[in-house]
Design an enzyme around this catalytic site. Structure first.
Site, PDB file in Angstrom:
ATOM      1  CG  HIS A  48      -1.889  -1.096   1.337  1.00 43.91           C
ATOM      2  ND1 HIS A  48      -1.831  -2.049   2.326  1.00 43.91           N
ATOM      3  CD2 HIS A  48      -2.963  -1.419   0.575  1.00 43.91           C
ATOM      4  CE1 HIS A  48      -2.835  -2.906   2.180  1.00 43.91           C
ATOM      5  NE2 HIS A  48      -3.531  -2.555   1.123  1.00 43.91           N
ATOM      6  CD  GLN A  72     -13.889  -5.666  -1.978  1.00 44.92           C
ATOM      7  OE1 GLN A  72     -14.229  -4.515  -2.251  1.00 44.92           O
ATOM      8  NE2 GLN A  72     -12.664  -6.097  -2.197  1.00 44.92           N
ATOM      9  NE  ARG A 198      -8.648 -12.193   2.281  1.00 47.69           N
ATOM     10  CZ  ARG A 198      -9.047 -11.268   1.413  1.00 47.69           C
ATOM     11  NH1 ARG A 198      -8.182 -10.740   0.573  1.00 47.69           N
ATOM     12  NH2 ARG A 198     -10.312 -10.869   1.383  1.00 47.69           N
TER      13      ARG A 198
HETATM   14  P1  AMP Z   1      -6.463  -4.164  -0.398  1.00 47.47           P
HETATM   15  O1  AMP Z   1      -6.300  -3.284   0.798  1.00 47.47           O
HETATM   16  O2  AMP Z   1      -5.840  -5.521  -0.242  1.00 47.47           O
HETATM   17  O3  AMP Z   1      -7.866  -4.190  -0.930  1.00 47.47           O
HETATM   18  O4  AMP Z   1      -5.587  -3.497  -1.528  1.00 47.47           O
HETATM   19  C1  AMP Z   1      -5.691  -2.119  -1.830  1.00 47.47           C
HETATM   20  C2  AMP Z   1      -4.847  -1.829  -3.044  1.00 47.47           C
HETATM   21  O5  AMP Z   1      -3.498  -2.183  -2.758  1.00 47.47           O
HETATM   22  C3  AMP Z   1      -5.274  -2.646  -4.267  1.00 47.47           C
HETATM   23  O6  AMP Z   1      -5.162  -1.820  -5.420  1.00 47.47           O
HETATM   24  C4  AMP Z   1      -4.268  -3.764  -4.278  1.00 47.47           C
HETATM   25  O7  AMP Z   1      -4.042  -4.288  -5.570  1.00 47.47           O
HETATM   26  C5  AMP Z   1      -3.030  -3.055  -3.759  1.00 47.47           C
HETATM   27  N1  AMP Z   1      -2.075  -4.010  -3.210  1.00 47.47           N
HETATM   28  C6  AMP Z   1      -2.314  -4.990  -2.301  1.00 47.47           C
HETATM   29  N2  AMP Z   1      -1.204  -5.715  -2.067  1.00 47.47           N
HETATM   30  C7  AMP Z   1      -0.235  -5.185  -2.862  1.00 47.47           C
HETATM   31  C8  AMP Z   1       1.153  -5.484  -3.079  1.00 47.47           C
HETATM   32  N3  AMP Z   1       1.756  -6.496  -2.446  1.00 47.47           N
HETATM   33  N4  AMP Z   1       1.831  -4.722  -3.966  1.00 47.47           N
HETATM   34  C9  AMP Z   1       1.223  -3.697  -4.610  1.00 47.47           C
HETATM   35  N5  AMP Z   1      -0.066  -3.351  -4.437  1.00 47.47           N
HETATM   36  C10 AMP Z   1      -0.785  -4.085  -3.571  1.00 47.47           C
END
Ligand code: AMP
Length: 294
Positions: A48, A72, A198
């Site tokens: 993030h 979702q 996760r």
């Molecule tokens: P999430 O909080 O998991 O819903 O992710 C929020 C955003 O962060 C989404 O656009 C994800 O694709 C991105 N994201 C999550 N994990 C990663 C990572 N390891 N590298 C780059 N972006 C990430």
């Protein structure tokens, strides 16, 4: 916090209502700033933070949204167990130079009477769409609401969720939302595991086992790039994961990153070819992907 509260946490303003987000972004834009939105579900990690850094390279002002979107989640237990360290997340945003955090409640995002769903089309049919029924409609609905509420110049998403990123680019175009969509590369742990909120659910043995996902995708890409036929390379990647007792495959495939159709054994790879995988490690489901282009 009420639905219209905003509060100051260090240099970060925390907003909870869509109309406050809209007014704040508009006032920054009117003053000559450009604004980038980084949508997240919180439990912020280095992946993030890399999106935030990319947003800061592109715009003067960055807003991070933090919302664990009930629409979702295809499993109630996953939603209930999802980490929600909101105070740590706000502090991380402040330290990263984020200007505002948008952290709406579920009841302000979906008030009584809410009755609209954004339904993605063929892009959402397979892979995550098949294994997580309703996931992409829920994701598309909340992302559309976030983009529409913020009307930021740019929004930054991660390549780790590649099918999600393709659907978001499609809906942004199809619905004339007018925000520039940027997809930033996946950030990994030193052993290759893609960072994910996760990953916190993995115990030590599972964390060790989870490395097999990236290892198998790396091997798959290497094999195909060195002329091993797709089918044989896919079989080998699946066998590698199957050999890990804590791992269970939902899918391993080679797809076109723009359409998410499978690239069959007799088809040329093309520049957009992507190796994708979804694998359970114990009770935690993880996804990852790797492009073929070098
Ligand atoms: P999430 O909080 O998991 O819903 O992710 C929020 C955003 O962060 C989404 O656009 C994800 O694709 C991105 N994201 C999550 N994990 C990663 C990572 N390891 N590298 C780059 N972006 C990430």
């Amino acid at each position: 916090m009420t639905d219209s509260a905003s509060s100051q946490h260090g240099d970060v303003v925390v907003l909870t209502a869509a109309h406050d987000l809209r007014a704040q972004v508009r006032s920054w834009q009117t003053a000559g700033n450009t604004v980038a939105l980084v949508p997240t579900m919180g439990a912020l990690h280095a992946g993030h933070l890399a999106l935030i850094a990319e947003a800061q390279r592109r715009c003067t002002t960055v807003v991070v949204s933090i919302f664990v979107n009930p629409l979702q989640f295809d499993r109630d237990s996953d939603f209930a167990a999802y980490p929600r360290p909101i105070d740590d997340d706000i502090a991380a945003c402040a330290a990263a130079g984020v200007a505002a955090v948008y952290a709406p409640t579920a009841s302000s995002m979906y008030p009584p009477g809410f009755d609209t769903t954004v339904m993605p089309g063929t892009l959402a049919e397979r892979w995550e769409g098949e294994f997580r029924p309703g996931h992409f409609a829920g994701m598309a609905t909340v992302v559309t609401k976030l983009l529409a509420a913020a009307r930021a110049d740019t929004a930054v998403f991660g390549a780790k969720d590649a099918q999600q990123a393709a659907i978001i680019q499609r809906l942004n175009t199809d619905l004339d939302l007018g925000t520039e969509i940027v997809v930033a590369p996946t950030v990994r742990e030193p052993d290759g595991l893609a960072m994910s909120s996760r990953n916190e659910h993995l115990n030590a043995a599972e964390r060790h086992a989870a490395v097999v996902i990236h290892a198998a995708l790396t091997r798959l890409v290497h094999q195909v790039n060195h002329n091993t036929p797709h089918a044989a390379a896919l079989d080998e990647a699946r066998a590698m994961i199957d050999a890990e007792p804590l791992a269970r495959i939902d899918y391993v495939a080679i797809v076109d990153a723009a359409t998410f159709t499978a690239i069959e054994a007799d088809q040329p790879l093309g520049e957009r070819a992507l190796a994708i995988a979804a694998v359970w490690i114990g009770g935690t489901r993880l996804i990852d992907n790797l492009p073929f282009a070098r």
